[in-house]
Each structure stands twice: as C-alpha cells, then as structure tokens.
Design a protein around this motif. Structure first.
Motif, PDB file in Angstrom:
ATOM      1  N   VAL A  85       0.842  -1.200   0.000  1.00 39.12           N
ATOM      2  CA  VAL A  85       0.000   0.000   0.000  1.00 39.12           C
ATOM      3  C   VAL A  85       0.879   1.252   0.000  1.00 39.12           C
ATOM      4  N   TRP A  86       1.930   1.245   0.791  1.00 39.34           N
ATOM      5  CA  TRP A  86       2.872   2.367   0.830  1.00 39.34           C
ATOM      6  C   TRP A  86       3.485   2.592  -0.555  1.00 39.34           C
ATOM      7  N   THR A  87       3.818   1.515  -1.245  1.00 37.77           N
ATOM      8  CA  THR A  87       4.394   1.606  -2.588  1.00 37.77           C
ATOM      9  C   THR A  87       3.376   2.155  -3.582  1.00 37.77           C
ATOM     10  N   LEU A  88       2.141   1.694  -3.499  1.00 37.47           N
ATOM     11  CA  LEU A  88       1.085   2.227  -4.365  1.00 37.47           C
ATOM     12  C   LEU A  88       0.901   3.728  -4.133  1.00 37.47           C
ATOM     13  N   LEU A  89       0.915   4.116  -2.882  1.00 33.99           N
ATOM     14  CA  LEU A  89       0.785   5.527  -2.530  1.00 33.99           C
ATOM     15  C   LEU A  89       1.971   6.326  -3.071  1.00 33.99           C
ATOM     16  N   SER A  90       3.151   5.731  -3.054  1.00 32.93           N
ATOM     17  CA  SER A  90       4.341   6.393  -3.601  1.00 32.93           C
ATOM     18  C   SER A  90       4.190   6.651  -5.096  1.00 32.93           C
ATOM     19  N   GLY A  91       3.474   5.764  -5.773  1.00 34.91           N
ATOM     20  CA  GLY A  91       3.234   5.938  -7.202  1.00 34.91           C
ATOM     21  C   GLY A  91       2.442   7.189  -7.513  1.00 34.91           C
ATOM     22  N   ILE A  92       1.699   7.675  -6.544  1.00 37.55           N
ATOM     23  CA  ILE A  92       0.955   8.926  -6.694  1.00 37.55           C
ATOM     24  C   ILE A  92       1.721  10.074  -6.045  1.00 37.55           C
ATOM     25  N   ASN A  93       2.241   9.827  -4.862  1.00 38.79           N
ATOM     26  CA  ASN A  93       2.912  10.898  -4.121  1.00 38.79           C
ATOM     27  C   ASN A  93       4.173  11.417  -4.813  1.00 38.79           C
ATOM     28  N   HIS A  94       4.908  10.565  -5.497  1.00 38.73           N
ATOM     29  CA  HIS A  94       6.108  11.049  -6.189  1.00 38.73           C
ATOM     30  C   HIS A  94       5.754  12.070  -7.271  1.00 38.73           C
ATOM     31  N   PRO A  95       4.850  11.752  -8.188  1.00 37.08           N
ATOM     32  CA  PRO A  95       4.498  12.759  -9.188  1.00 37.08           C
ATOM     33  C   PRO A  95       3.928  14.040  -8.569  1.00 37.08           C
ATOM     34  N   VAL A  96       3.115  13.885  -7.526  1.00 36.34           N
ATOM     35  CA  VAL A  96       2.532  15.051  -6.867  1.00 36.34           C
ATOM     36  C   VAL A  96       3.626  15.896  -6.220  1.00 36.34           C
ATOM     37  N   SER A  97       4.554  15.258  -5.528  1.00 38.44           N
ATOM     38  CA  SER A  97       5.641  15.994  -4.867  1.00 38.44           C
ATOM     39  C   SER A  97       6.531  16.714  -5.868  1.00 38.44           C
ATOM     40  N   TYR A  98       6.842  16.057  -6.977  1.00 31.77           N
ATOM     41  CA  TYR A  98       7.670  16.708  -7.994  1.00 31.77           C
ATOM     42  C   TYR A  98       6.944  17.895  -8.611  1.00 31.77           C
ATOM     43  N   PHE A  99       5.654  17.753  -8.831  1.00 31.73           N
ATOM     44  CA  PHE A  99       4.867  18.866  -9.366  1.00 31.73           C
ATOM     45  C   PHE A  99       4.861  20.035  -8.378  1.00 31.73           C
ATOM     46  N   LEU A 100       4.502  19.763  -7.128  1.00 27.88           N
ATOM     47  CA  LEU A 100       4.413  20.831  -6.133  1.00 27.88           C
ATOM     48  C   LEU A 100       5.765  21.483  -5.871  1.00 27.88           C
ATOM     49  N   SER A 101       6.823  20.690  -5.887  1.00 28.88           N
ATOM     50  CA  SER A 101       8.165  21.259  -5.725  1.00 28.88           C
ATOM     51  C   SER A 101       8.536  22.098  -6.943  1.00 28.88           C
ATOM     52  N   GLY A 102       8.157  21.612  -8.123  1.00 28.05           N
ATOM     53  CA  GLY A 102       8.466  22.327  -9.358  1.00 28.05           C
ATOM     54  C   GLY A 102       7.789  23.679  -9.457  1.00 28.05           C
ATOM     55  N   ILE A 103       6.590  23.783  -8.911  1.00 27.52           N
ATOM     56  CA  ILE A 103       5.886  25.072  -8.948  1.00 27.52           C
ATOM     57  C   ILE A 103       6.164  25.876  -7.680  1.00 27.52           C
ATOM     58  N   GLN A 104       7.055  25.395  -6.857  1.00 30.55           N
ATOM     59  CA  GLN A 104       7.511  26.057  -5.637  1.00 30.55           C
ATOM     60  C   GLN A 104       6.375  26.321  -4.649  1.00 30.55           C
ATOM     61  N   ALA A 105       5.598  25.293  -4.387  1.00 27.58           N
ATOM     62  CA  ALA A 105       4.518  25.367  -3.403  1.00 27.58           C
ATOM     63  C   ALA A 105       5.106  25.078  -2.018  1.00 27.58           C
ATOM     64  N   THR A 106       6.110  25.832  -1.657  1.00 28.30           N
ATOM     65  CA  THR A 106       6.903  25.585  -0.447  1.00 28.30           C
ATOM     66  C   THR A 106       6.068  25.651   0.824  1.00 28.30           C
ATOM     67  N   ARG A 107       5.222  26.646   0.937  1.00 26.10           N
ATOM     68  CA  ARG A 107       4.422  26.789   2.153  1.00 26.10           C
ATOM     69  C   ARG A 107       3.491  25.591   2.331  1.00 26.10           C
TER      70      ARG A 107
END
Length: 171
Positions: A85-107
């Motif tokens: 389940v953690w791995t499945l969640l990582s399959g979503i969280n990685h793209p989301v984290s890269y997107f949010l980091s890329g648009i600098q959603a730091t707060r």
C-alpha cells in the motif's frame, strides 16, 4: 522488506524526478496545457509502475525475501501488504511531490509534511501496539493519505482551476 519495496520507489524517482525543474519552467512560460498533460501522464506512469510491482511483491514477497536472505527473515503478510500500500501511494505521491516542488509550493509542502510527520509518529506508535511492526508503516500510510495526499488533491485542483480562469480572462 523495505529494501525490496524501495527498489520501486527508486525507480519512480529516477523516471519522474526530471519533471521537477521542468514544471517550474513551463509554468513560467505559461504553458499550463503542457503542465496538466504531463502531470496526468506522470500520475499514470507512477501508478503503472507501483501497481505492476507492488502487487507481485506482496503476493510473492515472502518466498523472495526468504530466498534473498537465506531464510533469516520471514515477513508477515500484513507487513508485506503495508509495504504494498505504501508503494502504491508512492506511485501517486512522487508525481505530486515533484509537481508541487516544481511550482515552488513551499508553504503548502512545509505545512502538509510537518503535519504528516507529527501524525505519523503518533499513529505509528498507536498502531504498532495493535499490529506489531507493520503498524509503523500503516501509521505512515495513514498520515500520508490524510495530511499529504488528500490536501494535495484540493491544492492542485485549485491551481489548475485558477490557471484556467487566468487563461480565459486573457482571451
């Protein structure tokens, strides 16, 4: 057990991490259509990788690990399932984290990850008493879903809705 499932997470990172700076550049250019299309594709890729690897690892994890470590460890199915389940969640969280980091959603990232870390500690302790060692991972899964995954859905939807509104106002 973590090392086996971590191979999937490393693969996700290698494939998807180049998007991190690319999102920021595309947003700066105003290419929201590319950002949306690429973000959706990254979610699909993340899910394809995580689902196609996590399910077999959960099903065949016990014999793989016993063979790998010469019988020194025999993980429970509940632990394998938690890692799946953690791995499945990582399959979503990685793209989301890269997107949010890329648009600098730091707060947003700082707040959600801080809340997740606090919830992770508390829920992991509580769930370990009920489920043993797999409770640590179930606590992590719970904290990620509640404090990162769900808020990210709303945050990203809001970003995309604002960008559509801005695009329509210029036409």
């Amino acid at each position: 057990v973590k090392q086996l499932f971590n191979l999937v997470v490393v693969l996700l990172s290698v494939i998807l991490s180049p998007l991190w700076p690319t999102y920021g550049e595309a947003i700066a250019r105003g290419d929201i259509i590319w950002v949306k299309k690429t973000f959706r594709r990254s979610i699909i890729i993340g899910l394809l990788i995580s689902v196609s690897t996590a399910i077999p690892l959960v099903i065949f994890g016990q014999p793989i690990i016993r063979f790998w470590v010469s019988g020194a460890v025999s993980p429970s199915f509940l632990l394998l399932l938690a890692f799946g389940v953690w791995t499945l969640l990582s399959g979503i969280n990685h793209p989301v984290s890269y997107f949010l980091s890329g648009i600098q959603a730091t707060r947003f990232l700082t707040i959600s990850f801080t809340l997740m870390a606090l919830a992770n500690i508390i829920t992991s302790i509580v769930l370990t008493h009920s489920f043993g060692i797999s409770g640590v991972l179930w606590g992590s899964v719970f904290a990620q879903v509640i404090f990162v995954f769900i808020p990210s859905i709303f945050y990203i939807q809001n970003i995309f809705n604002r960008s559509v509104d801005t695009t329509h106002k210029h036409h």
